[in-house]
Write an enzyme that holds these catalytic residues in place. Structure first.
Site, mmCIF file in Angstrom:
data_model
loop_
_atom_site.group_PDB
_atom_site.id
_atom_site.type_symbol
_atom_site.label_atom_id
_atom_site.label_comp_id
_atom_site.label_asym_id
_atom_site.label_seq_id
_atom_site.Cartn_x
_atom_site.Cartn_y
_atom_site.Cartn_z
ATOM 1 N N HIS A 1 -8.152 -6.761 4.766
ATOM 2 C CA HIS A 1 -7.769 -6.069 5.984
ATOM 3 C C HIS A 1 -9.082 -5.690 6.667
ATOM 4 C CE1 HIS A 1 -3.323 -4.751 5.230
ATOM 5 N NE2 HIS A 1 -3.488 -6.048 5.367
ATOM 6 N N ASP B 1 -9.661 2.952 10.779
ATOM 7 C CA ASP B 1 -8.972 1.889 11.505
ATOM 8 C C ASP B 1 -9.374 1.765 12.969
ATOM 9 O OD1 ASP B 1 -7.015 0.813 9.475
ATOM 10 O OD2 ASP B 1 -6.538 2.940 9.388
ATOM 11 N N HIS C 1 -11.492 1.409 3.831
ATOM 12 C CA HIS C 1 -11.052 2.299 2.759
ATOM 13 C C HIS C 1 -12.096 2.530 1.677
ATOM 14 C CE1 HIS C 1 -6.443 1.594 3.507
ATOM 15 N NE2 HIS C 1 -7.077 2.078 4.551
ATOM 16 N N ASP D 1 -11.993 8.240 9.856
ATOM 17 C CA ASP D 1 -10.975 7.274 10.263
ATOM 18 C C ASP D 1 -11.314 5.899 9.717
ATOM 19 O OD1 ASP D 1 -8.750 6.192 11.594
ATOM 20 O OD2 ASP D 1 -10.013 5.535 13.240
ATOM 21 N N GLU E 1 -3.113 -3.157 -2.311
ATOM 22 C CA GLU E 1 -4.189 -2.534 -1.533
ATOM 23 C C GLU E 1 -4.472 -1.109 -2.001
ATOM 24 O OE1 GLU E 1 -5.050 -1.174 3.114
ATOM 25 O OE2 GLU E 1 -3.280 -2.377 2.611
ATOM 26 N N ASP F 1 -6.598 -5.075 10.693
ATOM 27 C CA ASP F 1 -5.870 -3.817 10.496
ATOM 28 C C ASP F 1 -6.580 -2.700 11.241
ATOM 29 O OD1 ASP F 1 -4.288 -1.749 9.672
ATOM 30 O OD2 ASP F 1 -4.967 -1.745 7.596
ATOM 31 N N LYS G 1 -7.061 2.494 -1.986
ATOM 32 C CA LYS G 1 -7.668 3.362 -0.979
ATOM 33 C C LYS G 1 -8.577 4.364 -1.668
ATOM 34 C CE LYS G 1 -6.370 5.467 3.407
ATOM 35 N NZ LYS G 1 -5.247 5.792 4.301
ATOM 36 N N ASP H 1 -9.431 -3.452 1.980
ATOM 37 C CA ASP H 1 -9.449 -2.970 3.356
ATOM 38 C C ASP H 1 -10.843 -2.424 3.633
ATOM 39 O OD1 ASP H 1 -9.311 -1.183 5.660
ATOM 40 O OD2 ASP H 1 -7.140 -1.369 5.516
ATOM 41 N N TRP I 1 0.859 -1.185 0.000
ATOM 42 C CA TRP I 1 0.000 0.000 0.000
ATOM 43 C C TRP I 1 0.890 1.228 0.000
ATOM 44 C CZ3 TRP I 1 0.015 3.887 3.745
ATOM 45 C CH2 TRP I 1 -0.931 4.905 3.554
#
Length: 421
Positions: free
Chosen positions: A288, A298, A264, A296, A228, A328, A230, A261, A187
C-alpha cells in the site's frame, strides 16, 4: 500544450544518452507497461461507501477537507475512477472495500454476497481492468473497545469472522469474472490505548479467527489473501494486536501475502529494506503505497525520496513479479480525481527511474568493492533525462504529457463534479 514532435525529439536524445551507459530505454518502457497498479476506490468519496454512507468514520481513520465534487453514488464514483484511469498510462486494477457493495437491500457486513459487487465487475469489464478486495473492519457498531477479530467477546469475533469469509468469496468472484487474481487484503484496528497486562492472548485469539476465515480453499488463480500490520493507531497507541511482525510470521506460516503499508512504519525506518528481508522466505507482497506525515499515514503519494527507494528496491532486486503495488491515501482538500492521478503517476515515475539504471554494472562495481564508481554513477544518474522517457511513455499510452492532464481535471470539474453541489 506539449507537442508530440517535441516529446519524440527529446526522447531521441535521452535514448542516446542512456544507451551510452548501457541502458535500453525501450526495454524500460516495455517493462513499465507490464506493471499494474491497484488504485484505491476510497479516495473518491472520503471512505463513505454505499452500505452505511452516513456512518461516522472510526478506528483511527479520518479525512480532512471538503473540496467540492465528492462522489455520492456508484455511478459518480465509477465515473471519477474512469476519468482518473484515462489519465494514468498503462492498464491497472482498482481496490474495493466491502462498504462499496451496491445492493437494493439493507445488508450488514456479515451478509454481503458476491452479487452485491456485480456493478463493479460490470464496470471493470468495460474498463478492461482487474479488481482487488479489502474487508471493512472499522466504522461499525461491532468494533467494540477497539477490537474485532481479537475481541474477548465471541459474538463480536464471530461477526467479523463471517465478514472475513464473505470478503474472500467476493475476491474469488472478482478473479473468476475478470480473469485476474484478486488480492483480498485484511487490516483490523485492534489494540489498546494504554499498556496491556496480557499481550499474548489477543494475538492467540486473532490467529484462531484468521485461521477460521481462511479455512475454505479457493483457487489462487482467482484470489489470494494478504495481511496488513500497523505500527500503532489513534486509540491503540500502546499495543497493536496485528503488528508488522505478527503478520510477517502469519503470512510466512500460512503461505500468504504480507502487506506493507508505507505509511505504517516508524519515521526512521526504510520501508524498502523490508522487501529483500521477507521475499526470500515469503510467497509475495502486497504494497500500500502511501506517504506518512507526522501522525498521519495517508497523504497523497508524491515523487519523493521514500517512494524512489521503494521503487528502486523492487526493480534492482527483481522483486516486481512477487509484489502487488496498490495505492492507499485519501485527501479531500484537493480534487479527488487529481489525487489519484498524482499518486499513480508518481509511483510509475519512481519505477521508471529505477528501470533506467545500469543495474548489472552497478552490482558488478559493488561486488568488486568499487564503492567510488557506485557512488559516482548513482549520483550522476539523478540528472539523466528520465523525464523525457516518461513523456514518451505517456505519449505511447495516449495520455496527456506533462501538466496537460490538469486541463482535463479542470474540464471534468466544470462538466461533472461541480454540478453535484
Amino acid at each position: 500544450m506539449v507537442k508530440s514532435e517535441e516529446v519524440e525529439s527529446a526522447y531521441k536524445v535521452a535514448k542516446e544518452r542512456y544507451a551510452e551507459i548501457g541502458v535500453d530505454t525501450e526495454a524500460a518502457i516495455k517493462q513499465l507497461n507490464k506493471v499494474k497498479l491497484s488504485v484505491h476506490c476510497w479516495q473518491g468519496d472520503d471512505i463513505h461507501g454505499f452500505l452505511f454512507p452516513g456512518q461516522e468514520l472510526t478506528g483511527g481513520i479520518g479525512v480532512s477537507g471538503n473540496y467540492p465534487g465528492i462522489a455520492r453514488t456508484p455511478d459518480e464514483l465509477s465515473g471519477d475512477l474512469s476519468e482518473a484511469l484515462s489519465l494514468i498510462p498503462g492498464s491497472h486494477k482498482v481496490q474495493m472495500h466491502a462498504i462499496y457493495a451496491v445492493t437494493d437491500k439493507k445488508k450488514d457486513l456479515d451478509e454481503i454476497e458476491p452479487e452485491d459487487f456485480s456493478y463493479w465487475v460490470d464496470w471493470a469489464k468495460k474498463e478492461k481492468i482487474g479488481l482487488d478486495m479489502n474487508g471493512t473492519f472499522f466504522s461499525h457498531p461491532k468494533v467494540k473497545h477497539n477490537f474485532t477479530l481479537a475481541s474477548p467477546d465471541k459474538d463480536i469475533r464471530d461477526f467479523w469472522i463471517e465478514h472475513g469469509k464473505r470478503t474472500r468469496a467476493v475476491a474469488n468472484y472478482f478473479g473468476k469474472e475478470l480473469g485476474q487474481q484478486s488480492v483480498n487484503n485484511l487490516w483490523i484496528p485492534d489494540g489498546f490505548k494504554d499498556n496491556p497486562v496480557d499481550k499474548a492472548t489477543p494475538r492467540l485469539r486473532l490467529i484462531e479467527s484468521l485461521d477460521e476465515i481462511d479455512k475454505k480453499e479457493y483457487d489462487e488463480k482467482n484470489t489470494i489473501e494478504a495481511f496488513e500490520g500497523k505500527l500503532f493507531g489513534t486509540g491503540i497507541e500502546s499495543y497493536t494486536v496485528g503488528s508488522h511482525l505478527f503478520y510477517n510470521n502469519y503470512a510466512l506460516t500460512r503461505n500468504k501475502l504480507w502487506t506493507i503499508d508505507a505509511g505504517h512504519w516508524h519515521p526512521t525506518e526504510d520501508v524498502s529494506d523490508k522487501f529483500s528481508a521477507f521475499l526470500p522466505f515469503g510467497k509475495g507482497l502486497m504494497l500500500h503505497v502511501s506517504r506518512p506525515v507526522r501522525w498521519d499515514s495517508d497523504h497523497v503519494v508524491i515523487f519523493d525520496e521514500a517512494l524512489v527507494r521503494i521503487a528502486r528496491s523492487l526493480v534492482r532486486d527483481n522483486e516486481l513479479d512477487k509484489t502487488n503495488i496498490g495505492l492507499d491515501f485519501f485527501d479531500a482538500t484537493i480534487n479527488r480525481v487529481a489525487a489519484w492521478v498524482v499518486g499513480a503517476r508518481a509511483t510509475q515515475k519512481a519505477l521508471l527511474q529505477g528501470m533506467l539504471e545500469p543495474i548489472e554494472q552497478l552490482k558488478k562495481a559493488e561486488l568488486n568493492y568499487d564503492f567510488t564508481t557506485r557512488l559516482v554513477e548513482t549520483e550522476e544518474l539523478k540528472s539523466y533525462p528520465f523525464g523525457a522517457v516518461w513523456d514518451e511513455f505517456c505519449l505511447r499510452n495516449d495520455v496527456p504529457v506533462g501538466n496537460d492532464w490538469l486541463d482535463n481535471i479542470h474540464q471534468y470539474e466544470k462538466d461533472v463534479q461541480f454540478k453535484r453541489n
